[in-house]
Design a protein around this motif. Structure first.
Motif, PDB file in Angstrom:
ATOM      1  N   PHE A  58     -11.961   5.730  -7.089  1.00  0.00           N
ATOM      2  CA  PHE A  58     -10.613   5.687  -7.642  1.00  0.00           C
ATOM      3  C   PHE A  58     -10.347   6.898  -8.520  1.00  0.00           C
ATOM      4  N   LEU A  93       0.831  -1.200   0.000  1.00  0.00           N
ATOM      5  CA  LEU A  93       0.000   0.000   0.000  1.00  0.00           C
ATOM      6  C   LEU A  93       0.868   1.253   0.000  1.00  0.00           C
ATOM      7  N   ARG A 117     -11.497  -0.730  -0.326  1.00  0.00           N
ATOM      8  CA  ARG A 117     -10.810   0.408   0.280  1.00  0.00           C
ATOM      9  C   ARG A 117      -9.487   0.682  -0.448  1.00  0.00           C
ATOM     10  N   SER A 118      -8.723  -0.379  -0.722  1.00  0.00           N
ATOM     11  CA  SER A 118      -7.421  -0.236  -1.392  1.00  0.00           C
ATOM     12  C   SER A 118      -7.110  -1.506  -2.158  1.00  0.00           C
ATOM     13  N   LEU A 124      -0.800   4.720  -1.427  1.00  0.00           N
ATOM     14  CA  LEU A 124      -2.176   4.706  -0.952  1.00  0.00           C
ATOM     15  C   LEU A 124      -2.176   4.952   0.553  1.00  0.00           C
ATOM     16  N   GLU A 125      -3.068   5.806   0.999  1.00  0.00           N
ATOM     17  CA  GLU A 125      -3.171   6.072   2.426  1.00  0.00           C
ATOM     18  C   GLU A 125      -3.745   4.839   3.112  1.00  0.00           C
ATOM     19  N   ALA A 126      -3.071   4.408   4.169  1.00  0.00           N
ATOM     20  CA  ALA A 126      -3.555   3.256   4.916  1.00  0.00           C
ATOM     21  C   ALA A 126      -3.068   3.353   6.351  1.00  0.00           C
ATOM     22  N   ALA A 135      -3.526  -2.948  -4.338  1.00  0.00           N
ATOM     23  CA  ALA A 135      -2.154  -2.644  -4.757  1.00  0.00           C
ATOM     24  C   ALA A 135      -1.478  -3.922  -5.243  1.00  0.00           C
TER      25      ALA A 135
END
Length: 127
Positions: free
Chosen positions: A96, A18, A64-65, A23-25, A67
């Motif tokens: 997205f 991520l 949510r994400s 990507l914010e996680a 990758a």
């Protein structure tokens, strides 16, 4: 390559993926999703190649994400993760950037524009 539910030992690999994808996680939130069985990983020879973080909704799940390792992009890993999530949960929704629209379009996501550069899409049947 196999797609499976992530286990706690996958947490660091998922966070690295991520992060590499910018990507914010939140680490604690991802850990909670792993504990709930809401993270899928694509694995080959013990190495995590891709991950999808899911969040349950009343009418399916929110992606949510997602990758995939940069060197392995374009090899169907993201598609395999989305396919598994859709088979498992039915309806899948995601928000997205415009730049990844072709990825979602290739899986027949129905899309709507949220802003100049953001979209929301969904695929699959209601659960």
């Amino acid at each position: 390559m196999t797609v499976r539910v992530a286990d706690p030992d996958d947490h660091l690999a998922v966070m690295r993926l991520l992060d590499a994808a910018m990507l914010e996680a939140d680490a604690a939130a991802v850990e909670a999703r792993i504990e709930a069985g809401d993270v899928l990983v694509a694995v080959e020879e013990g190495r995590v190649l891709g991950a999808a973080v899911l969040e349950p909704l009343d009418d399916g799940v929110f992606l949510r994400s997602i990758a995939v390792r940069r060197a392995r992009r374009g090899n169907g890993i993201g598609t395999a993760l989305v396919d598994r999530a859709t088979r498992r949960h039915g309806r899948l929704t995601a928000e997205f950037d415009e730049r990844v629209r072709p990825f979602y379009a290739s899986m027949d996501f129905e899309m709507e524009r949220l802003s100049d550069d953001r979209l929301r899409g969904s695929t699959g049947d209601d659960p």
